[in-house]
Design a protein around this motif. Structure first.
Motif, PDB file in Angstrom:
ATOM      1  N   LEU A 141       0.895  -1.222   0.091  1.00 41.94           N
ATOM      2  CA  LEU A 141      -0.045  -0.246  -0.128  1.00 41.94           C
ATOM      3  C   LEU A 141       0.867   1.156  -0.118  1.00 41.94           C
ATOM      4  O   LEU A 141       2.081   1.259   0.797  1.00 41.94           O
ATOM      5  N   GLY A 142       0.464   2.523  -0.664  1.00 41.03           N
ATOM      6  CA  GLY A 142       1.129   3.456  -0.807  1.00 41.03           C
ATOM      7  C   GLY A 142       0.093   4.604  -0.118  1.00 41.03           C
ATOM      8  O   GLY A 142      -1.161   4.457  -0.534  1.00 41.03           O
ATOM      9  N   ALA A 164      -1.569  -0.675  -4.308  1.00 41.43           N
ATOM     10  CA  ALA A 164      -2.923   0.001  -4.342  1.00 41.43           C
ATOM     11  C   ALA A 164      -2.568   1.567  -3.413  1.00 41.43           C
ATOM     12  O   ALA A 164      -1.466   1.739  -2.800  1.00 41.43           O
ATOM     13  N   ILE A 165      -3.516   2.488  -3.895  1.00 41.35           N
ATOM     14  CA  ILE A 165      -3.100   3.840  -3.402  1.00 41.35           C
ATOM     15  C   ILE A 165      -3.998   4.195  -2.520  1.00 41.35           C
ATOM     16  O   ILE A 165      -5.289   4.098  -2.804  1.00 41.35           O
ATOM     17  N   VAL A 166      -3.583   4.755  -1.393  1.00 43.66           N
ATOM     18  CA  VAL A 166      -4.929   5.087  -0.072  1.00 43.66           C
ATOM     19  C   VAL A 166      -4.862   6.597  -0.020  1.00 43.66           C
ATOM     20  O   VAL A 166      -3.652   7.140   0.467  1.00 43.66           O
ATOM     21  N   LEU A 198      -3.094   6.477 -12.779  1.00 41.85           N
ATOM     22  CA  LEU A 198      -1.854   5.787 -12.479  1.00 41.85           C
ATOM     23  C   LEU A 198      -2.294   4.264 -12.527  1.00 41.85           C
ATOM     24  O   LEU A 198      -1.174   3.276 -12.562  1.00 41.85           O
ATOM     25  N   GLY A 199      -3.785   3.878 -12.894  1.00 45.88           N
ATOM     26  CA  GLY A 199      -3.768   2.392 -13.282  1.00 45.88           C
ATOM     27  C   GLY A 199      -3.654   1.517 -12.071  1.00 45.88           C
ATOM     28  O   GLY A 199      -3.426   0.153 -12.239  1.00 45.88           O
ATOM     29  N   LYS A 200      -3.996   2.115 -10.976  1.00 47.07           N
ATOM     30  CA  LYS A 200      -3.957   1.232  -9.589  1.00 47.07           C
ATOM     31  C   LYS A 200      -5.091   1.281  -8.681  1.00 47.07           C
ATOM     32  O   LYS A 200      -5.822   2.515  -8.726  1.00 47.07           O
ATOM     33  N   PHE A 244     -10.813  -4.912  -1.708  1.00 48.53           N
ATOM     34  CA  PHE A 244     -11.362  -4.475  -3.049  1.00 48.53           C
ATOM     35  C   PHE A 244     -12.660  -5.008  -3.376  1.00 48.53           C
ATOM     36  O   PHE A 244     -13.173  -5.737  -4.278  1.00 48.53           O
ATOM     37  N   THR A 245     -13.689  -4.389  -2.503  1.00 49.94           N
ATOM     38  CA  THR A 245     -15.056  -4.915  -2.393  1.00 49.94           C
ATOM     39  C   THR A 245     -15.946  -3.726  -2.880  1.00 49.94           C
ATOM     40  O   THR A 245     -17.287  -4.048  -2.784  1.00 49.94           O
TER      41      THR A 245
END
Length: 450
Positions: A25-26, A119-121, A146-148, A262-263
């Motif tokens: 995670l970022g 994934a980006i938070v 960014l495609g994430k 991812f829901t």
């Protein structure tokens, strides 16, 4: 023992053999509140002292950026512009404008810091200016360019008329992204926002005050906001690590990511430490009931979820002491699973069991819901009530009117004839003696001389 900022203790299993990060995670912190939350994530380090998560902070106010403790200075970005340099002043429109005006450098920095993440938070405290105004824009850019996968952590303000209104408007735009799908240039479909974690500051403040009054060591010397930031950072990190521990019944990192994170739901977490030596646990059923009750009574960040009707997916991971694994065998796990399925009918339950070197058992739960916590549901009503109270108070205020005329006035005429403006000494507040000395040495006033 590993800690955040040498203050908040992480559970020891995060450093045992084989423990690692399950999902890369970022974190992107927006504004003052978002920056403080991701600063806690930046403070999470492994046994070698290396940061566990890439972190970027973006703000209009340089003072807020400079006060961060853990974020790398190269990853602190101030939004430039004469009208933004002192902050957005609780004006979301200004925060959004500041982000747009600095779009090129923001996108370039996002690409640099987040390039190696899964994934980006995006994190913001709703109610202010910079984070509230820019969070929806930043989520759109991360998802589209960014495609994430993108996640969000947001906090609701303690009751305040201006902050409530700002938070409501931002949340109203944010929540529909959980069900919004778009297509990329190659025709691939993606969800704009994979989940939201909601922190209720009002709930957390009340909980913090109660804990302080009870003399809890967990909150000793911690302000409520640091307590909140460490809470969310530690529980998400511990969940992210516990999925990588060796076990014969694993809720692994891929299931955690794809079946729970991812829901398209609102995520809620709970955590409980169980003393297995307690006299209250007299049977297997006592242990099962204690474990299952965790999600209902130990919610960390917000209250008032409708689990029965809104749950999408549920996860539970139990970390048992190594010398007591037999207390939680496969049959017991299945009984826990069945009881959860009875309470959450039709909801898929993902469960795992791990071990650690401790005398206590740890229970972690996560639930994805297609529904908001109670305070978020009622934020519009709460905001309208605050606005109504403000209007009522304004109506009661006496104001500044001075009406009517005086009944009579004694006329007084000066006998002194004014021939011009009196020449003031250089210091009209000096003593009489000082004025006399000054007058003797002062030149005459010439209004025509340059």
């Amino acid at each position: 023992m590993l800690t955040i900022d040498n203050v908040w203790q992480l559970e020891n299993f995060v450093k045992q053999k084989g423990a690692t990060i399950g999902t890369k995670l970022g974190f992107v912190g927006l504004g003052q509140g978002g920056g403080k939350i991701v600063d806690a994530f930046a403070g999470i380090r492994n046994a070698n002292g290396n940061a566990q998560y890439p972190v970027l902070c973006i703000n209009t106010n340089m003072g807020d950026i400079q006060n961060l403790q853990n974020v790398d200075r190269a990853n602190r970005l101030q939004l430039k512009g004469e009208e933004f340099e002192k902050g957005a002043g609780m004006d979301p429109a200004k925060g959004k404008k500041a982000m747009a005006a600095n779009g090129e450098i923001v996108f370039e920095t996002l690409n640099r810091v987040m390039h190696n993440t899964e994934a980006i938070v995006v994190v913001a405290s709703l109610g202010g200016g910079t984070g509230t105004g820019s969070i929806n824009m930043v989520i759109d850019v991360c998802a589209d360019y960014l495609g994430k996968p993108v996640m969000a952590i947001v906090s609701l303000p303690n009751s305040h008329v201006d902050e409530n209104v700002n938070a409501f408007e931002a949340l109203k735009e944010l929540v529909p992204k959980l069900e919004e799908y778009r297509e990329d240039g190659e025709g691939n479909s993606y969800r704009v926002l994979e989940n939201i974690v909601i922190l209720d500051n009002k709930k957390i403040i009340e909980e913090h005050i109660e804990a302080v009054e009870q003399g809890s060591t967990e909150v000793a010397n911690l302000s409520w906001d640091r307590y909140s930031n460490y809470k969310v950072a530690s529980i998400l990190h511990e969940w992210n690590v516990v999925t990588t521990l060796e076990s014969d019944k694993t809720l692994d990192a891929e299931d955690f990511k794809n079946k729970l994170l991812f829901t398209g739901g609102v995520l809620t977490f709970a955590k409980k430490k169980i003393n297995l030596q307690s006299g209250d646990l007299k049977s297997e059923n006592d242990l099962i009931n204690e474990i299952v009750a965790t999600y209902r009574e130990r919610n960390v960040l917000a209250n008032g979820f409708d689990y029965k009707n809104d749950a999408i997916a549920f996860g539970i991971n139990i970390v048992m002491p190594k010398n007591t694994e037999k207390l939680l065998n496969k049959d017991t796990l299945e009984k826990i699973n069945r009881q959860l399925q009875e309470e959450l009918e039709g909801v898929p339950v993902y469960y795992g069991r791990s071990t650690w070197d401790s005398k206590h058992a740890l229970v972690y739960t996560i639930c994805s819901l297609r529904g908001l916590p109670e305070r978020a549901k009622n934020l519009k009503q709460e905001s309208e009530e605050l606005l109504a109270k403000q209007k009522e108070r304004e109506a009661r205020q006496s104001g500044f009117a001075i009406d009517g005329d005086l009944s009579s006035r004694q006329e007084r005429t000066s006998t002194r004839v004014r021939t011009g403006r009196a020449a003031a000494p250089a210091n009209p507040f000096a003593t009489t003696e000082e004025k006399q000395v000054e007058t003797k040495s002062a030149k005459k006033f010439n209004p025509f001389k340059e």
